[in-house]
Write an enzyme that holds these catalytic residues in place. Structure first.
Site, PDB file in Angstrom:
ATOM      1  N   GLU A  90       0.835  -1.204   0.000  1.00  0.00           N
ATOM      2  CA  GLU A  90       0.000   0.000   0.000  1.00  0.00           C
ATOM      3  C   GLU A  90       0.865   1.247   0.000  1.00  0.00           C
ATOM      4  O   GLU A  90       1.946   1.262   0.568  1.00  0.00           O
ATOM      5  CB  GLU A  90      -0.826   0.069   1.295  1.00  0.00           C
ATOM      6  CG  GLU A  90      -1.878  -0.969   1.396  1.00  0.00           C
ATOM      7  CD  GLU A  90      -2.597  -0.907   2.740  1.00  0.00           C
ATOM      8  OE1 GLU A  90      -2.407   0.077   3.491  1.00  0.00           O
ATOM      9  OE2 GLU A  90      -3.330  -1.836   3.030  1.00  0.00           O
ATOM     10  N   CYS A 103       2.691   8.450   2.145  1.00  0.00           N
ATOM     11  CA  CYS A 103       3.170   7.470   3.121  1.00  0.00           C
ATOM     12  C   CYS A 103       3.542   6.202   2.353  1.00  0.00           C
ATOM     13  O   CYS A 103       2.678   5.561   1.768  1.00  0.00           O
ATOM     14  CB  CYS A 103       2.054   7.193   4.133  1.00  0.00           C
ATOM     15  SG  CYS A 103       2.448   5.886   5.294  1.00  0.00           S
ATOM     16  N   CYS A 110       5.608  -7.191   7.572  1.00  0.00           N
ATOM     17  CA  CYS A 110       6.582  -6.675   8.547  1.00  0.00           C
ATOM     18  C   CYS A 110       6.949  -7.777   9.534  1.00  0.00           C
ATOM     19  O   CYS A 110       6.072  -8.500  10.002  1.00  0.00           O
ATOM     20  CB  CYS A 110       5.992  -5.479   9.299  1.00  0.00           C
ATOM     21  SG  CYS A 110       7.166  -4.768  10.481  1.00  0.00           S
ATOM     22  N   CYS A 114       4.230  -5.902  16.005  1.00  0.00           N
ATOM     23  CA  CYS A 114       3.587  -5.131  17.077  1.00  0.00           C
ATOM     24  C   CYS A 114       2.142  -5.626  17.225  1.00  0.00           C
ATOM     25  O   CYS A 114       1.467  -5.856  16.211  1.00  0.00           O
ATOM     26  CB  CYS A 114       3.628  -3.642  16.761  1.00  0.00           C
ATOM     27  SG  CYS A 114       5.316  -3.060  16.467  1.00  0.00           S
ATOM     28  N   CYS A 117      -0.897  -3.946  15.209  1.00  0.00           N
ATOM     29  CA  CYS A 117      -0.678  -3.488  13.830  1.00  0.00           C
ATOM     30  C   CYS A 117      -1.064  -4.532  12.792  1.00  0.00           C
ATOM     31  O   CYS A 117      -0.705  -5.713  12.914  1.00  0.00           O
ATOM     32  CB  CYS A 117       0.792  -3.102  13.663  1.00  0.00           C
ATOM     33  SG  CYS A 117       1.216  -2.640  11.970  1.00  0.00           S
ATOM     34  N   GLY A 165       5.970  -2.368   6.823  1.00  0.00           N
ATOM     35  CA  GLY A 165       7.369  -2.753   6.975  1.00  0.00           C
ATOM     36  C   GLY A 165       8.157  -1.916   7.960  1.00  0.00           C
ATOM     37  O   GLY A 165       7.732  -0.843   8.396  1.00  0.00           O
ATOM     38  N   GLU A 166       9.325  -2.461   8.328  1.00  0.00           N
ATOM     39  CA  GLU A 166      10.276  -1.755   9.186  1.00  0.00           C
ATOM     40  C   GLU A 166      11.381  -1.237   8.268  1.00  0.00           C
ATOM     41  O   GLU A 166      12.233  -1.997   7.811  1.00  0.00           O
ATOM     42  CB  GLU A 166      10.822  -2.728  10.248  1.00  0.00           C
ATOM     43  CG  GLU A 166      12.022  -2.223  11.008  1.00  0.00           C
ATOM     44  CD  GLU A 166      11.910  -0.799  11.531  1.00  0.00           C
ATOM     45  OE1 GLU A 166      10.952  -0.476  12.230  1.00  0.00           O
ATOM     46  OE2 GLU A 166      12.805   0.019  11.206  1.00  0.00           O
ATOM     47  N   SER A 197      10.159   6.315   9.704  1.00  0.00           N
ATOM     48  CA  SER A 197       9.656   5.874  11.008  1.00  0.00           C
ATOM     49  C   SER A 197      10.170   4.471  11.310  1.00  0.00           C
ATOM     50  O   SER A 197      10.052   3.570  10.489  1.00  0.00           O
ATOM     51  CB  SER A 197       8.125   5.875  10.976  1.00  0.00           C
ATOM     52  OG  SER A 197       7.597   5.378  12.186  1.00  0.00           O
ATOM     53  N   SER A 220       8.897   4.801  16.931  1.00  0.00           N
ATOM     54  CA  SER A 220       7.647   4.299  17.511  1.00  0.00           C
ATOM     55  C   SER A 220       7.946   3.708  18.876  1.00  0.00           C
ATOM     56  O   SER A 220       8.368   2.567  18.985  1.00  0.00           O
ATOM     57  CB  SER A 220       7.046   3.244  16.569  1.00  0.00           C
ATOM     58  OG  SER A 220       6.723   3.846  15.339  1.00  0.00           O
ATOM     59  N   LEU A 221       7.744   4.508  19.911  1.00  0.00           N
ATOM     60  CA  LEU A 221       8.161   4.095  21.255  1.00  0.00           C
ATOM     61  C   LEU A 221       7.026   3.363  21.983  1.00  0.00           C
ATOM     62  O   LEU A 221       7.247   2.343  22.604  1.00  0.00           O
ATOM     63  CB  LEU A 221       8.613   5.328  22.042  1.00  0.00           C
ATOM     64  CG  LEU A 221       9.485   5.056  23.261  1.00  0.00           C
ATOM     65  CD1 LEU A 221      10.789   4.379  22.851  1.00  0.00           C
ATOM     66  CD2 LEU A 221       9.799   6.349  24.011  1.00  0.00           C
ATOM     67  N   HIS A 222       5.849   3.906  21.933  1.00  0.00           N
ATOM     68  CA  HIS A 222       4.625   3.306  22.491  1.00  0.00           C
ATOM     69  C   HIS A 222       4.585   3.227  24.012  1.00  0.00           C
ATOM     70  O   HIS A 222       3.518   3.344  24.602  1.00  0.00           O
ATOM     71  CB  HIS A 222       4.347   1.913  21.907  1.00  0.00           C
ATOM     72  CG  HIS A 222       4.383   1.890  20.427  1.00  0.00           C
ATOM     73  ND1 HIS A 222       3.697   2.809  19.672  1.00  0.00           N
ATOM     74  CD2 HIS A 222       5.038   1.091  19.550  1.00  0.00           C
ATOM     75  CE1 HIS A 222       3.924   2.569  18.381  1.00  0.00           C
ATOM     76  NE2 HIS A 222       4.732   1.540  18.283  1.00  0.00           N
ATOM     77  N   ASN A 295      -6.082   2.914  15.559  1.00  0.00           N
ATOM     78  CA  ASN A 295      -7.126   2.608  14.576  1.00  0.00           C
ATOM     79  C   ASN A 295      -7.433   1.123  14.649  1.00  0.00           C
ATOM     80  O   ASN A 295      -6.535   0.309  14.423  1.00  0.00           O
ATOM     81  CB  ASN A 295      -6.649   2.910  13.148  1.00  0.00           C
ATOM     82  CG  ASN A 295      -6.629   4.390  12.860  1.00  0.00           C
ATOM     83  OD1 ASN A 295      -7.559   5.112  13.193  1.00  0.00           O
ATOM     84  ND2 ASN A 295      -5.547   4.849  12.257  1.00  0.00           N
ATOM     85  N   CYS A 339      -2.952   1.193   8.805  1.00  0.00           N
ATOM     86  CA  CYS A 339      -1.959   0.779   7.808  1.00  0.00           C
ATOM     87  C   CYS A 339      -2.060  -0.722   7.596  1.00  0.00           C
ATOM     88  O   CYS A 339      -2.181  -1.477   8.536  1.00  0.00           O
ATOM     89  CB  CYS A 339      -0.549   1.040   8.320  1.00  0.00           C
ATOM     90  SG  CYS A 339      -0.280   2.679   8.883  1.00  0.00           S
TER      91      CYS A 339
HETATM   92  N1  SAH Z   1       7.450  -0.011  11.112  1.00  0.00           N
HETATM   93  C1  SAH Z   1       7.640   1.360  11.317  1.00  0.00           C
HETATM   94  C2  SAH Z   1       6.931   2.227  10.277  1.00  0.00           C
HETATM   95  C3  SAH Z   1       5.582   1.765   9.854  1.00  0.00           C
HETATM   96  S1  SAH Z   1       4.300   1.838  11.083  1.00  0.00           S
HETATM   97  C4  SAH Z   1       7.213   1.765  12.712  1.00  0.00           C
HETATM   98  O1  SAH Z   1       6.653   0.961  13.420  1.00  0.00           O
HETATM   99  O2  SAH Z   1       7.493   2.907  13.068  1.00  0.00           O
HETATM  100  C5  SAH Z   1       4.017   3.600  11.180  1.00  0.00           C
HETATM  101  C6  SAH Z   1       3.311   4.032  12.438  1.00  0.00           C
HETATM  102  O3  SAH Z   1       1.955   3.563  12.448  1.00  0.00           O
HETATM  103  C7  SAH Z   1       3.966   3.471  13.698  1.00  0.00           C
HETATM  104  O4  SAH Z   1       4.113   4.464  14.674  1.00  0.00           O
HETATM  105  C8  SAH Z   1       2.947   2.444  14.127  1.00  0.00           C
HETATM  106  O5  SAH Z   1       3.047   2.207  15.490  1.00  0.00           O
HETATM  107  C9  SAH Z   1       1.640   3.047  13.710  1.00  0.00           C
HETATM  108  N2  SAH Z   1       0.532   2.107  13.627  1.00  0.00           N
HETATM  109  C10 SAH Z   1       0.557   0.828  13.204  1.00  0.00           C
HETATM  110  N3  SAH Z   1      -0.664   0.263  13.280  1.00  0.00           N
HETATM  111  C11 SAH Z   1      -1.493   1.213  13.761  1.00  0.00           C
HETATM  112  C12 SAH Z   1      -2.900   1.246  14.060  1.00  0.00           C
HETATM  113  N4  SAH Z   1      -3.675   0.197  13.873  1.00  0.00           N
HETATM  114  N5  SAH Z   1      -3.403   2.403  14.535  1.00  0.00           N
HETATM  115  C13 SAH Z   1      -2.610   3.495  14.709  1.00  0.00           C
HETATM  116  N6  SAH Z   1      -1.301   3.518  14.438  1.00  0.00           N
HETATM  117  C14 SAH Z   1      -0.744   2.394  13.980  1.00  0.00           C
HETATM  118 FE1  SF4 Z   2       5.905  -3.393  11.733  1.00  0.00          FE
HETATM  119 FE2  SF4 Z   2       5.663  -0.799  12.344  1.00  0.00          FE
HETATM  120 FE3  SF4 Z   2       3.505  -2.423  12.241  1.00  0.00          FE
HETATM  121 FE4  SF4 Z   2       5.256  -2.686  14.224  1.00  0.00          FE
HETATM  122  S1  SF4 Z   2       3.966  -0.900  13.811  1.00  0.00           S
HETATM  123  S2  SF4 Z   2       4.355  -4.369  13.014  1.00  0.00           S
HETATM  124  S3  SF4 Z   2       7.150  -2.253  13.184  1.00  0.00           S
HETATM  125  S4  SF4 Z   2       4.806  -1.845  10.542  1.00  0.00           S
END
Ligand code: SAH
Ligand code: SF4
Length: 350
Positions: A90, A103, A110, A114, A117, A165-166, A197, A220-222, A295, A339
């Site tokens: 995408e 984006c 990936c 996480c 995700c 992806g990462e 990111s 992406s610290l969370h 989301n 995403c």
């Molecule tokens: N893998 C990398 C970049 C892609 S994800 C990363 O994790 O940073 C990009 C951002 O979208 C990250 O901050 C991720 O935590 C966030 N993200 C992923 N799934 C999500 C969701 N369902 N709702 C909101 N943010 C989300």
């Molecule tokens: Fe991969 Fe980023 Fe999604 Fe985590 S948030 S699974 S690193 S795409």
């Protein structure tokens, strides 16, 4: 088959010479593809027909194509691209005031996994090639031109590598792809308008810090608590302290303020003590925290998006602790906002 977008300048020149052309014609072809946005060889109009035909037989300009577009009422538009080997990814166009941000994805799926995700639900299939990353920009410009948002080739103003992806696990393709996207004689997007990111891989972040262009970094610290972070990012090896230290090196090297992203999950990482842990972890580091209310994803149960009051309270607590905070508005909310969702819906379900 390799596409032209996968070649660097020297490789393209070698192909052109082998097909009977001259070096300046390689530069002309690159300008058609990257600057003018030619989608096929017929579009490279001042290249002699015989040379075009010789090259076209073995070198498509692009390897991917748009198979579905999913526009939302707020102007956000997701494109589903099919790659030469049948995989799909995408890319998302996000208009916001004067800005047109794209984006882009860096891998098919990936490997980080996480728990919230969609992109990581089925693991990773492979890295994208440099051409597949660059082509996301080319397809997006085509769509923008078709929508009348700018004369062809329509100009994007910003690019974030935040799709599937990462990115830092694919630096070998991402580095050259970003250099191509940045190149002033090509797509010409300023390095300061490009942000990558990462899920927080310190050794890779240190390599990112060494890239010659000053791209921005989002981490992406969370969660600032190691145990909680490990629940959310189960494959994470590094501690929060190590991640913040690597982010500091990127800040010092590129001179770009780092953004820390927190995907907020109700009652998981949106509590007062989570905010306080963040304040402690980021003390003394000039940075911004971007709060992203989660989301929902079809196949993920047991998590919830926090109520807006809760998000506001979290943001306020961080501000009182001296942290710059932004809260991401929901974009592309109509469908498949998260995403990776559009691609997931198209994949055969296991
Ligand atoms: N893998 C990398 C970049 C892609 S994800 C990363 O994790 O940073 C990009 C951002 O979208 C990250 O901050 C991720 O935590 C966030 N993200 C992923 N799934 C999500 C969701 N369902 N709702 C909101 N943010 C989300
Ligand atoms: Fe991969 Fe980023 Fe999604 Fe985590 S948030 S699974 S690193 S795409």
């Amino acid at each position: 088959m390799t596409a032209l977008t996968d070649l660097d300048d020297a490789e393209l020149e070698a192909r052109v010479l082998a097909a009977g052309g001259r070096p300046f014609q390689a530069r002309q072809i690159a300008a058609w593809v990257y600057r003018q946005g030619a989608a096929d060889w017929d579009g490279c109009r001042n290249v002699p027909r015989a040379l075009r035909d010789a090259l076209a037989a073995e070198l498509p300009l692009r390897g991917s194509r748009v198979v579905e577009s999913s526009p939302a009422t707020d102007g956000t538009e997701k494109l589903l691209l099919q790659l030469a080997d049948g995989e799909s990814i995408e890319t998302v166009i996000i208009p916001d005031g004067e800005r047109l941000t794209l984006c882009v994805s860096s891998q098919v799926g990936c490997p980080v996994g996480c728990v919230f995700c969609a992109s990581g639900l089925d693991g990773v299939r492979r890295n994208l090639t440099r051409g597949e990353i660059v082509e996301q920009v080319l397809h997006a410009r085509d769509r923008l031109a078709a929508r009348g948002l700018g004369r062809p080739p329509a100009r994007l103003t910003n690019l974030v590598v935040m799709g599937l992806g990462e990115p830092l696990l694919n630096l070998a393709s991402l580095g050259p792809a970003l250099a191509r996207i940045h190149a002033p004689d090509g797509i010409g997007l300023g390095a300061r308008r490009i942000t990558v990111s990462t899920s927080g891989l310190p050794d890779r972040m240190l390599r990112f810090a060494e890239l010659p262009h000053a791209y921005g970094l989002a981490v992406s610290l969370h969660a600032a608590d190691d145990a909680l972070r490990k629940e959310l990012v189960p494959t994470a090896r590094a501690s929060v302290a190590e991640i913040v230290a690597a982010a500091r090196t990127c800040f010092e090297s590129h001179g770009r303020e780092v953004t820390f992203e927190i995907v907020l999950l109700a009652d998981v990482n949106d509590r007062t003590r989570d905010a306080d842990a963040l304040i402690a972890a980021l003390r003394g580091f000039p940075c911004t925290v971007n709060l992203i209310p989660w989301n929902p994803v079809d196949r993920i149960a047991g998590l919830a998006r926090p109520r807006p009051e809760r998000v506001d309270a979290f943001a306020e607590r961080l501000r009182l602790g001296g942290i710059n905070v932004t809260v991401r508005r929901q974009r592309g909310a109509d469908r498949d906002a998260a995403c990776g969702q559009l691609r997931l819906r198209r994949l055969p379900q296991a």
